[in-house]
Write an enzyme that holds these catalytic residues in place. Structure first.
Site, PDB file in Angstrom:
ATOM      1  N   GLU B  53       0.806  -1.218   0.000  1.00 55.98           N
ATOM      2  CA  GLU B  53       0.000   0.000   0.000  1.00 55.98           C
ATOM      3  C   GLU B  53       0.841   1.270   0.000  1.00 55.98           C
ATOM      4  O   GLU B  53       0.408   2.298  -0.518  1.00 55.98           O
ATOM      5  CB  GLU B  53      -0.960   0.012   1.195  1.00 55.98           C
ATOM      6  CG  GLU B  53      -2.075  -1.025   1.113  1.00 55.98           C
ATOM      7  CD  GLU B  53      -1.686  -2.379   1.686  1.00 55.98           C
ATOM      8  OE1 GLU B  53      -0.476  -2.578   2.008  1.00 55.98           O
ATOM      9  OE2 GLU B  53      -2.555  -3.247   1.830  1.00 55.98           O
ATOM     10  N   PHE B 115     -11.248  -7.671  13.962  1.00 60.14           N
ATOM     11  CA  PHE B 115     -10.165  -8.109  13.082  1.00 60.14           C
ATOM     12  C   PHE B 115      -9.842  -7.013  12.056  1.00 60.14           C
ATOM     13  O   PHE B 115     -10.739  -6.468  11.424  1.00 60.14           O
ATOM     14  CB  PHE B 115     -10.559  -9.402  12.358  1.00 60.14           C
ATOM     15  CG  PHE B 115      -9.501  -9.862  11.381  1.00 60.14           C
ATOM     16  CD1 PHE B 115      -8.239 -10.235  11.836  1.00 60.14           C
ATOM     17  CD2 PHE B 115      -9.758  -9.891  10.022  1.00 60.14           C
ATOM     18  CE1 PHE B 115      -7.254 -10.632  10.941  1.00 60.14           C
ATOM     19  CE2 PHE B 115      -8.776 -10.288   9.121  1.00 60.14           C
ATOM     20  CZ  PHE B 115      -7.531 -10.661   9.582  1.00 60.14           C
ATOM     21  N   GLN B 116      -8.579  -6.710  11.914  1.00 64.47           N
ATOM     22  CA  GLN B 116      -8.085  -5.670  11.000  1.00 64.47           C
ATOM     23  C   GLN B 116      -8.726  -4.308  11.256  1.00 64.47           C
ATOM     24  O   GLN B 116      -8.984  -3.553  10.325  1.00 64.47           O
ATOM     25  CB  GLN B 116      -8.251  -6.095   9.535  1.00 64.47           C
ATOM     26  CG  GLN B 116      -7.318  -7.236   9.166  1.00 64.47           C
ATOM     27  CD  GLN B 116      -7.196  -7.462   7.662  1.00 64.47           C
ATOM     28  OE1 GLN B 116      -8.117  -7.202   6.907  1.00 64.47           O
ATOM     29  NE2 GLN B 116      -6.047  -7.965   7.241  1.00 64.47           N
ATOM     30  N   LYS B 165     -17.600  -0.833   6.453  1.00 64.34           N
ATOM     31  CA  LYS B 165     -18.035  -1.832   5.473  1.00 64.34           C
ATOM     32  C   LYS B 165     -19.543  -1.776   5.245  1.00 64.34           C
ATOM     33  O   LYS B 165     -20.012  -1.907   4.111  1.00 64.34           O
ATOM     34  CB  LYS B 165     -17.620  -3.228   5.955  1.00 64.34           C
ATOM     35  CG  LYS B 165     -17.694  -4.274   4.849  1.00 64.34           C
ATOM     36  CD  LYS B 165     -17.033  -5.595   5.261  1.00 64.34           C
ATOM     37  CE  LYS B 165     -17.069  -6.584   4.102  1.00 64.34           C
ATOM     38  NZ  LYS B 165     -16.470  -7.882   4.470  1.00 64.34           N
ATOM     39  N   MET B 480      24.005   9.323   2.164  1.00 65.01           N
ATOM     40  CA  MET B 480      23.965  10.618   2.838  1.00 65.01           C
ATOM     41  C   MET B 480      24.303  10.459   4.316  1.00 65.01           C
ATOM     42  O   MET B 480      24.999  11.290   4.895  1.00 65.01           O
ATOM     43  CB  MET B 480      22.593  11.285   2.667  1.00 65.01           C
ATOM     44  CG  MET B 480      22.534  12.709   3.202  1.00 65.01           C
ATOM     45  SD  MET B 480      23.708  13.833   2.408  1.00 65.01           S
ATOM     46  CE  MET B 480      22.681  14.562   1.133  1.00 65.01           C
TER      47      MET B 480
END
Lengths: 169, 584
Positions: B53, B115-116, B165, B480
């Site tokens: 993502e 969940f999630q 949802k 760097m």
């Protein structure tokens, strides 16, 4: 040198708005002294009164950052001379038969009210500016303060103008 | 108004289509599944399936930065959403118009540690311009339209919408356009006429002005107007890291980039100036160095669309809140009116500046280990690709060299992670840019460290026929960080070796890795191979290209102002401060 400012915010009454305002203060290191939130005469609009103490930071940065929040409608700083501010306190004080009358005398002097009495305590309600409330507390302290709860300051400007004018189009 | 019964998910897709969105980058999961179903049928929305993502987020940023249009990314709840966080923070720092869409667990499960489940609205509150949690299907069109408006209007930025949802599954009567109700969102685009007048007066009184140009000029699409203003005044111009390309590098009035790794002429011009004409820049610490000693003798005109930027770091003598394009046009008209036939005379100023340009051009030394000079490789990529190409870089040495040694002639040709400094930006951002501008040559110039953070998006590029070119400036280290260790930590190289160079165990082998992802992958170690490799990459358009340029690891970025030090102490090369004539 830290200075105190009293800000009034009109905000949309949306979930999370208090978090957004509080988080902005926390993130930028501005110290909140007190906070009071409630609905207003306009449906869907809430008013947040916040007393902020600033260590050298300009107040302008605070108001500009707050103004960036999408749900903030308007911000004004209320100055002491042109506005009225009130704190509200509920104080549970230890009393017995020997001290009760002295406590009640203080209540009368400060134009406070007793709202509950039992044999060994009274609950007192007091409203006023911060200085009056602090002075009242000082008088009660020797008797023993068992519990103290206070609202943040709420404030309104003097005169006929309303903060919400021109906000809602 | 005609209505149609739609699910929330269908309404989301329809709203995006109606707003003109043509591409979304994302990866599905449980809580966003309802939205992925109608997405499959959309003829107007192209969904590009990423491998992580974070890649979707940076791709949306690259898409937006290359095209000026809104970039959109989609993720599911919980870990999908949290993987977007870096890209959202990046977009927030660099004012990129972005819409992040996340799935959320059912509204009745929110707050139960389902969940999630993650409170992504809470997590992203400080790094979004605004965010919404939607729990009712009927709110979707209005929220999507409002999010679009907020992300793209005023100072652009990321907006997140978290869709429960059950809001995606719910049915309602869809109608368009929805009412957008944003009473607290009123960006000021038109400046105050009096302020513009005051600015013009200050400009015509100054003897040593400089146009200090920031990324706001690119976001406002005001390059043409800037050119006209600069030429009207014949004043010097410096473009910050975020503004590279806002003013042509080939223009004789351009002094280059300011700041920590800016050119000596640009850094010095700011220090010696008597007036900073600040356009869409924000006095970032990487530009100003120690703020107390920054441009001490200068008055400041500060033009920005975000009132909170003005006076945040440096007091503005003339603050102007407004859109850069509108302000510059008004300023030109006002200057012309005030100037009549006379032109301001900056002759002495230019004698000084031209002397600096002559004595302190950008340059580099050959490496001591005989390996390729990274600056040379990057310079050749720029020269062979030309100004119509797009260059995306990550963060670090390769980013600074790309900002210095590629000559930018047009806005939106340089994409990088400026404010946040995100390793892993380049590959997915280049992918997003290539999708937005398919006819342009798009390079990701990346470090061997940065590349290892998001290179899995090469799979996305190969499978979706997005033929970007990746130049890995491989110095086998976190370059760097290593440079700072060399300069400030007695060359003690704590955890900066990456072992990707040819004299190491080469894990991973970038050529094999590129091939595994279906790319044309080659390694370049000799100077005589550089041009041919770049040309091969430019000719190869049936798949992405990865070139592993093995470069010297001791090359450093110069000039440099060490962190927190006054810009007066700019070093042209190690232990080589510029020499000043007289008391200038």
């Amino acid at each position: 040198m830290s200075t105190q400012h009293l800000l009034s915010l009109l905000v949309e009454n949306k979930p999370g708005i208090l978090t957004r305002v509080a988080a902005l203060f926390a993130r930028r290191g501005y110290n909140i002294e007190s906070l009071a939130v409630g609905t207003t005469e306009i449906e869907g609009v809430s008013r947040i009164t916040v007393v902020v103490s600033l260590d050298g930071q300009p107040l302008e940065q605070v108001t500009k950052q707050l103004n960036k929040l999408i749900n903030v409608l308007k911000i004004v700083e209320l100055e002491e001379e042109t506005s009225v501010a009130r704190d509200h306190m509920l104080i549970k004080v230890r009393t017995d038969s020997s001290t009760r009358s002295q406590v009640l005398e203080a209540v009368t002097l400060f134009r406070a009210r007793v709202i509950d009495v039992v044999s060994d305590a009274v609950v007192i309600e007091v409203t006023g500016n911060a200085a009056k409330c602090q002075a009242f507390l000082k008088v009660l302290e020797p008797f023993g303060i068992k519990e103290l709860v206070q609202s943040g300051a709420i404030a309104v400007s003097r005169g006929s103008k309303s903060m919400s004018e021109k906000v809602i189009r | 108004m005609a209505t149609e019964t739609l699910t929330g998910a269908q309404a989301l897709i329809r709203s995006l289509e109606l707003l003109g969105v043509d591409t979304v980058f994302g990866l599905p999961g449980g809580a966003i599944l309802p939205t992925y179903d109608p997405l499959m049928d959309s003829k107007k929305l192209r969904h590009i399936l990423v491998r992580h993502e974070q890649g979707a987020g940076h791709a949306a940023e690259g898409y937006a930065a290359a095209s000026g249009r809104l970039g959109v990314c989609i993720a599911t709840s919980g870990p999908g959403a949290t993987n977007l966080v870096t890209a959202i923070a990046d977009a927030h720092m660099d004012s990129v118009p972005m819409l992040a869409i996340t799935g959320q667990v059912n509204s009745f499960s929110i707050g139960t540690d389902a969940f999630q489940e993650a409170d992504i609205v809470g997590i992203t509150m400080p790094i979004t311009k605004h965010s919404f949690l939607v729990t009712r299907a009927e709110d979707i069109p209005g929220v999507v339209a409002a999010a679009y408006e907020i992300a793209t209007t005023g100072r652009p930025g990321p907006v997140l919408i978290d869709f429960a949802k059950d809001a995606q599954n719910g049915k309602f009567e869809f109608s368009w356009p929805p009412k957008i109700d944003l009473p607290g969102f009123r960006p000021i685009t038109d400046p105050h006429g009096k302020q513009v007048q005051a600015a013009a007066e200050l400009i015509l009184k100054s003897h040593k002005p400089i146009l200090y140009v920031g990324g706001g000029v690119i976001r406002a699409d005001a390059s043409k107007e800037l050119l006209a203003l600069a030429e009207l005044l014949h004043a010097p111009v410096t473009t910050t890291l975020m503004a590279r390309g806002a003013f042509p590098d080939s223009h004789p009035q351009h002094l280059g980039m300011p700041g920590m790794h800016g050119t000596v002429p640009a850094v010095t011009a700011l220090q010696k100036s008597d007036l900073l004409i600040t356009l869409g820049a924000r006095f970032d610490d990487r530009v100003t160095g120690d703020i107390k000693s920054f441009a001490k003798g200068a008055k400041v005109i500060h033009v920005d669309i975000d009132p909170a930027e003005i006076g945040k770091i440096r007091h503005a003598d003339v603050p102007i809140v407004g859109d850069a394009k509108v302000v510059i046009l008004m300023l030109i008209a006002e200057l012309k009116a005030q100037m009549k036939d006379s032109k301001p005379d900056y002759e002495d100023w230019w004698v000084f500046l031209n002397g600096l340009k002559e004595r302190y051009p950008l340059g580099y030394n050959e490496t001591e280990d005989g390996k390729l000079s990274p600056q040379y490789v990057i310079q050749r990529i720029g020269e062979l690709s030309g100004p119509e190409a797009i260059f995306a870089a990550g963060v670090g040495q390769h980013q600074m060299w790309s900002a210095q040694f590629i000559k930018y002639e047009r806005p939106n040709s340089w994409l990088n992670s400026g404010g946040l400094g995100t390793m892993g930006y380049a590959v997915p951002a280049a992918m997003g840019a290539k999708v937005a501008q398919p006819d342009r040559l798009v390079w990701a110039i990346d470090g061997d460290g940065c590349f290892q953070m998001t290179n899995q998006e090469l799979a996305t590029c190969t499978i979706n026929n997005i033929p970007i070119k990746v130049a890995i400036i491989n110095n086998s280290s976190l370059g760097m960080v290593r440079q700072w260790q060399t300069l400030f930590y007695n060359s003690r190289y704590s955890n900066t070796d990456l072992n990707t160079g040819t004299d190491t165990i080469m894990v991973p082998d970038f050529v094999k890795l590129g091939e595994a992802y279906g790319c044309l992958a080659i390694r370049v170690e000799k100077i005589e191979e550089v041009d041919a490799a770049i040309k091969l990459a430019m000719e190869t358009n049936d798949r992405p290209v990865v070139i592993d340029f093995i470069v010297g690891r001791d090359a450093m970025v110069w000039p440099m102002v060490p962190s927190g030090i006054s810009n007066d102490a700019v070093q042209y090369a190690r232990d080589a401060a510029p020499i000043w004539d007289g008391d200038e």
